[in-house]
Design a protein around this motif. Structure first.
Motif, PDB file in Angstrom:
ATOM      1  N   UNK A 210      36.885   8.163  18.285  1.00  0.00           N
ATOM      2  CA  UNK A 210      35.512   7.691  18.499  1.00  0.00           C
ATOM      3  C   UNK A 210      35.079   7.955  19.942  1.00  0.00           C
ATOM      4  N   UNK A 211      33.792   8.133  20.141  1.00  0.00           N
ATOM      5  CA  UNK A 211      33.292   8.193  21.511  1.00  0.00           C
ATOM      6  C   UNK A 211      31.971   7.438  21.605  1.00  0.00           C
ATOM      7  N   UNK A 212      31.732   6.851  22.763  1.00  0.00           N
ATOM      8  CA  UNK A 212      30.575   5.993  22.973  1.00  0.00           C
ATOM      9  C   UNK A 212      29.465   6.781  23.656  1.00  0.00           C
ATOM     10  N   UNK A 213      28.285   6.724  23.082  1.00  0.00           N
ATOM     11  CA  UNK A 213      27.156   7.479  23.619  1.00  0.00           C
ATOM     12  C   UNK A 213      26.583   6.778  24.850  1.00  0.00           C
ATOM     13  N   UNK A 214      25.644   7.453  25.487  1.00  0.00           N
ATOM     14  CA  UNK A 214      24.897   6.854  26.582  1.00  0.00           C
ATOM     15  C   UNK A 214      23.833   5.913  26.004  1.00  0.00           C
ATOM     16  N   UNK A 215      23.075   5.232  26.876  1.00  0.00           N
ATOM     17  CA  UNK A 215      22.034   4.331  26.387  1.00  0.00           C
ATOM     18  C   UNK A 215      21.071   5.089  25.479  1.00  0.00           C
ATOM     19  N   UNK A 216      20.705   6.280  25.892  1.00  0.00           N
ATOM     20  CA  UNK A 216      19.832   7.110  25.064  1.00  0.00           C
ATOM     21  C   UNK A 216      20.675   7.794  23.996  1.00  0.00           C
ATOM     22  N   UNK A 217      20.894   7.073  22.896  1.00  0.00           N
ATOM     23  CA  UNK A 217      21.781   7.567  21.828  1.00  0.00           C
ATOM     24  C   UNK A 217      20.995   8.430  20.858  1.00  0.00           C
ATOM     25  N   UNK A 218      20.648   9.630  21.285  1.00  0.00           N
ATOM     26  CA  UNK A 218      19.885  10.545  20.442  1.00  0.00           C
ATOM     27  C   UNK A 218      20.268  11.973  20.784  1.00  0.00           C
ATOM     28  N   UNK A 574      20.394  -9.361  38.117  1.00  0.00           N
ATOM     29  CA  UNK A 574      20.300  -8.082  38.830  1.00  0.00           C
ATOM     30  C   UNK A 574      21.204  -7.024  38.191  1.00  0.00           C
ATOM     31  N   UNK A 575      20.728  -5.814  38.144  1.00  0.00           N
ATOM     32  CA  UNK A 575      21.501  -4.722  37.550  1.00  0.00           C
ATOM     33  C   UNK A 575      22.845  -4.562  38.247  1.00  0.00           C
ATOM     34  N   UNK A 576      22.862  -4.726  39.551  1.00  0.00           N
ATOM     35  CA  UNK A 576      24.104  -4.558  40.307  1.00  0.00           C
ATOM     36  C   UNK A 576      25.154  -5.588  39.920  1.00  0.00           C
ATOM     37  N   UNK A 577      24.760  -6.734  39.399  1.00  0.00           N
ATOM     38  CA  UNK A 577      25.707  -7.798  39.051  1.00  0.00           C
ATOM     39  C   UNK A 577      26.211  -7.705  37.614  1.00  0.00           C
ATOM     40  N   UNK A 578      25.654  -6.787  36.832  1.00  0.00           N
ATOM     41  CA  UNK A 578      26.047  -6.686  35.429  1.00  0.00           C
ATOM     42  C   UNK A 578      27.409  -6.010  35.290  1.00  0.00           C
ATOM     43  N   UNK A 579      28.250  -6.549  34.444  1.00  0.00           N
ATOM     44  CA  UNK A 579      29.470  -5.880  34.019  1.00  0.00           C
ATOM     45  C   UNK A 579      29.891  -6.494  32.695  1.00  0.00           C
ATOM     46  N   UNK A 580      30.981  -5.987  32.130  1.00  0.00           N
ATOM     47  CA  UNK A 580      31.402  -6.470  30.807  1.00  0.00           C
ATOM     48  C   UNK A 580      31.825  -7.932  30.830  1.00  0.00           C
ATOM     49  N   UNK A 586      22.846  -8.783  27.985  1.00  0.00           N
ATOM     50  CA  UNK A 586      23.469  -7.675  27.251  1.00  0.00           C
ATOM     51  C   UNK A 586      24.699  -8.113  26.468  1.00  0.00           C
ATOM     52  N   UNK A 587      24.959  -9.400  26.390  1.00  0.00           N
ATOM     53  CA  UNK A 587      26.199  -9.892  25.796  1.00  0.00           C
ATOM     54  C   UNK A 587      26.395  -9.412  24.368  1.00  0.00           C
ATOM     55  N   UNK A 588      25.336  -9.370  23.574  1.00  0.00           N
ATOM     56  CA  UNK A 588      25.468  -8.982  22.165  1.00  0.00           C
ATOM     57  C   UNK A 588      25.704  -7.485  21.979  1.00  0.00           C
ATOM     58  N   UNK A 589      25.497  -6.700  23.022  1.00  0.00           N
ATOM     59  CA  UNK A 589      25.485  -5.242  22.860  1.00  0.00           C
ATOM     60  C   UNK A 589      26.840  -4.594  23.096  1.00  0.00           C
ATOM     61  N   UNK A 590      27.845  -5.395  23.433  1.00  0.00           N
ATOM     62  CA  UNK A 590      29.196  -4.890  23.460  1.00  0.00           C
ATOM     63  C   UNK A 590      29.615  -4.252  24.766  1.00  0.00           C
ATOM     64  N   UNK A 591      30.893  -3.820  24.840  1.00  0.00           N
ATOM     65  CA  UNK A 591      31.432  -3.204  26.055  1.00  0.00           C
ATOM     66  C   UNK A 591      30.679  -1.929  26.421  1.00  0.00           C
ATOM     67  N   UNK A 592      30.533  -1.705  27.706  1.00  0.00           N
ATOM     68  CA  UNK A 592      29.893  -0.483  28.181  1.00  0.00           C
ATOM     69  C   UNK A 592      28.391  -0.561  28.297  1.00  0.00           C
ATOM     70  N   UNK A 593      27.767  -1.612  27.744  1.00  0.00           N
ATOM     71  CA  UNK A 593      26.308  -1.696  27.781  1.00  0.00           C
ATOM     72  C   UNK A 593      25.801  -1.801  29.216  1.00  0.00           C
ATOM     73  N   UNK A 594      26.495  -2.605  30.044  1.00  0.00           N
ATOM     74  CA  UNK A 594      26.045  -2.802  31.422  1.00  0.00           C
ATOM     75  C   UNK A 594      26.063  -1.493  32.200  1.00  0.00           C
ATOM     76  N   UNK A 595      27.136  -0.710  32.052  1.00  0.00           N
ATOM     77  CA  UNK A 595      27.229   0.555  32.774  1.00  0.00           C
ATOM     78  C   UNK A 595      26.182   1.551  32.281  1.00  0.00           C
ATOM     79  N   UNK A 596      25.922   1.564  30.969  1.00  0.00           N
ATOM     80  CA  UNK A 596      24.911   2.477  30.424  1.00  0.00           C
ATOM     81  C   UNK A 596      23.528   2.139  30.961  1.00  0.00           C
TER      82      UNK A 596
END
Length: 694
Positions: A210-218, A574-580, A586-596
């Motif tokens: 499996x691989x995880x897409x970027x925020x723009x998953x298209x 703040x965006x800078x404070x977001x992480x997993x 972004x809690x419901x959106x799973x791992x990697x959402x903050x970095x995307x």
């Protein structure tokens, strides 16, 4: 002449005679069944005379089809591709009329409209007979493939050592990792199951990653990253650029060409396919010299546009043309029947599937599939080193029927057969081939934002701005690749409407949708607005969006924190404070959402307001801002979980404890595999990160 040569000649003659005999019988049957088709004089003829007339007509028709048809198709490449498809029947009928006129007895006669039917049936029967005979004779089949390969190789110079293996990359557009797993478990894709060692015989030849897409998953963001090594500054499927005052749309040829130009400029690298590569059915060329149905070159005119050459390669065989045209019509009626059945059952969720959609779907599931697969087969027989092809059928059907519906499952079965055909042909190619199958994104199910709340995102934004809201909501049509491919094939401009393409610089917000990702821009402000500026102008807008139950989170620039993510009930991180570990909204959106989200926030053309829809992690549903019940483009669910199915002969895509994240990462893995196969396939210095686990 040796015994082997004589046997081959006699075998070829026998097959030709057999096809001629079957065609003669078919013509006799049709003459007896159709009132406007006769093979005898008005006063009647003996059975022998009728048989001779039929035999001469069948032979003349077969000869004309072999000699004249390729010339006609080459001339008709000036005609839009779909128009050529519609002309197939009439041209074939005309050849039959000529064949009957050449009969010295003068007894053959057929009405023009009946000639179309007779010619179509005879071509289909002759093709089926010849194919069946060839399949039964393995040696003849192999010789035919090698002859074709030899002809193609004589036309192509500069091929690398054919003893080194080539690589075929087949992209199954929109097929998520979990969808592929489910299809294998249900027995829908036995060929893929065999590769994974889940079939009746043999160990696994491929591994599934499996691989995880970027925020723009298209497809625009994913395929540009996969083929060209970067998808920097691709915030969505469509977005407004303030510096050029233009709406960019990934499946508009002019936009695709510009995005490809920017990618090449950023990387200093032509793409994955720069040396002896072929690009088939893609949005971007990947630097390939051999192109067919590639959108980034579809806007070109003249000899430099070689994208439509794939049509000639396929339609030069009249049997191919007739078979595809008949399958096209069948699929149109299949879609109409499925749509009517869904309405009668009051299936929910559901979107409109009328108008031209049945024809767009049939183009994706039949015409584009057939032409692209045939082009890939031709590339393999020509011994090209790297081939990348996109099959869009599943993505198109799943948008309107749902990613897990029976309609979409039927498409997966056909895609498995296409992969099996490619694998079979690889056995007869002049070099060994390794087949890699991958997807660019998945799809998440769910009803539309409009169906759930009775208003569009654009209407919600206008309400938050205190602007009048139109009584009738204007829907955002599906932006799937097939629609643009059809328009390109018809040589029609792929635009979103003049106003949306170049909005005026007034205070009216520009609201665009990319699946369940929405973008809001204010064209009268030349820079990306901050939260503070938006609050001063429209005090209620951001709170209206962040607190709406159909919105998951909102990203906006901030004077104080550079960027902030807003959620319901006043949540602001703040965006800078977001992480997993501290995901905030972004809690419901799973791992990697903050970095995307953080990566997209840094794009120069990120919108003033980025809006991601609500997501239910329990059932994987999102709310699409477009008219789609299977959507992708943002964060949430299966849309962000794609797959990479690779031969075990290649090194592992990532280490055992690693994760494949982002299209650019996938590009680095594919580059590494090409180097493993036959030395440096891309004649440019390797960039940092191209080796190792990539």
């Amino acid at each position: 002449m040796g015994d082997g040569r004589w046997r081959r000649v006699l075998s070829g003659v026998w097959r030709s005679v057999a096809v001629w005999a079957v065609s003669t019988v078919t013509m006799l049957v049709l003459a007896g069944a159709l009132p406007d088709f006769r093979l005898q004089a008005e006063g009647g003829d003996s059975a022998t005379t009728i048989a001779v007339t039929a035999a001469f007509g069948a032979g003349a028709f077969g000869l004309l089809s072999s000699l004249v048809w390729p010339l006609l198709v080459r001339l008709l490449l000036l005609v839009p591709a779909l128009v050529l498809g519609l002309l197939v029947f009439f041209l074939n009928g005309s050849l039959l009329l000529v064949a009957l006129d050449l009969n010295p007895s003068g007894r053959g006669e057929v009405a023009p409209e009946t000639a179309v039917v007779v010619a179509a049936v005879m071509s289909a029967v002759a093709s089926a007979t010849g194919g069946a005979l060839a399949v039964r004779d393995d040696d003849a089949y192999r010789r035919r493939l090698y002859r074709l390969a030899d002809r193609r190789r004589r036309r192509t110079d500069g091929h690398p050592d054919p003893t080194a293996p080539g690589t075929v990359f087949v992209q199954l557009d929109g097929v998520g990792h979990d969808v592929l797993e489910a299809a294998v478990d249900k027995g829908l894709m036995p060929g893929v199951a065999q590769w994974l060692g889940r079939g009746p015989a043999g160990p696994a030849t491929h591994r599934l990653t499996p691989w995880r897409t970027d925020w723009s998953s298209q497809t625009g963001a994913s395929q540009l990253g996969i083929l060209h090594g970067t998808n920097h500054d691709i915030p969505a499927f469509r977005w407004y650029e303030k510096d050029s005052r233009e709406v960019m749309v990934c499946n508009r040829p002019s936009s695709a060409a510009e995005l490809q130009r920017r990618a090449v400029e950023r990387t200093g690298d032509g793409g994955l396919l720069t040396l002896d590569g072929a690009s088939r059915g893609n949005l971007f060329s990947g630097g390939a010299d051999q192109l067919a149905l590639v959108l980034s070159v579809a806007a070109r005119r003249g000899k430099e546009n070689r994208s439509r050459a794939g049509y000639f390669a396929y339609f030069s065989d009249p049997a191919n043309a007739v078979r595809t045209a008949m399958s096209f019509v069948a699929d149109v009626f299949r879609e109409i029947g499925q749509s009517v059945r869904a309405r009668m059952r009051q299936q929910r969720p559901r979107v409109k599937r009328g108008g031209l959609y049945p024809f767009i779907r049939a183009f994706a599931t039949v015409v584009e599939r057939d032409v692209v697969v045939a082009a890939v087969i031709g590339d393999m027989l020509a011994g090209r080193a790297a081939i990348y092809a996109d099959l869009v059928a599943y993505d198109e059907v799943a948008h309107h029927s749902g990613p897990a519906g029976r309609d979409a499952e039927k498409v997966l079965e056909r895609l498995d057969r296409s992969l099996a055909l490619i694998t079979k042909v690889a056995e007869h190619a002049p070099r060994a081939y390794r087949v890699v199958v991958l997807s660019d994104h998945g799809q998440s199910p769910g009803e539309t934002f409009l169906a759930r709340y009775g208003l569009t995102l654009a209407s919600l934004v206008r309400a938050g701005c205190g602007l009048p809201v139109p009584r009738r909501a204007e829907r955002t049509h599906s932006g799937a690749e097939a629609r643009a491919a059809v328009r390109a094939a018809l040589r029609m401009a792929v635009e979103e409407g003049g106003e949306q393409h170049r909005p005026s610089r007034d205070s009216e917000p520009v609201v665009l949708a990319s699946g369940n990702l929405g973008l809001v821009s204010f064209p009268d402000v030349p820079h990306r607005m901050t939260k503070e500026e938006i609050d001063r102008r429209y005090p209620a807008l951001l709170s209206t969006l962040a607190n709406h139950p159909g919105v998951g989170f909102v990203l906006v620039r901030s004077e104080e924190h550079d960027g902030v993510v807003l959620g319901a009930h006043g949540a602001q991180v703040p965006v800078a404070d977001l992480d997993d570990d501290h995901p905030g909204p972004l809690a419901d959106f799973g791992p990697g959402a903050a970095e995307a989200v953080r990566r997209t926030h840094g794009f120069p053309h990120a919108a003033d307001i980025m809006v991601n829809s609500w997501y239910d992690p329990a059932d994987g549903e999102v709310l699409a801002f477009e008219e789609q019940i299977g959507s992708h483009g943002g964060l949430g669910g299966a849309q962000g979980r794609a797959f990479l199915l690779s031969p075990v002969a290649f090194s592992a895509p990532v280490a055992d404890d690693g994760e494949l994240v982002g299209a650019e990462h996938v590009h680095r893995v594919l580059r590494r595999w090409l180097r493993e196969g036959s030395g440096p396939q891309i004649p440019l210095p390797a960039r940092r990160g191209d080796h190792g686990a990539a």
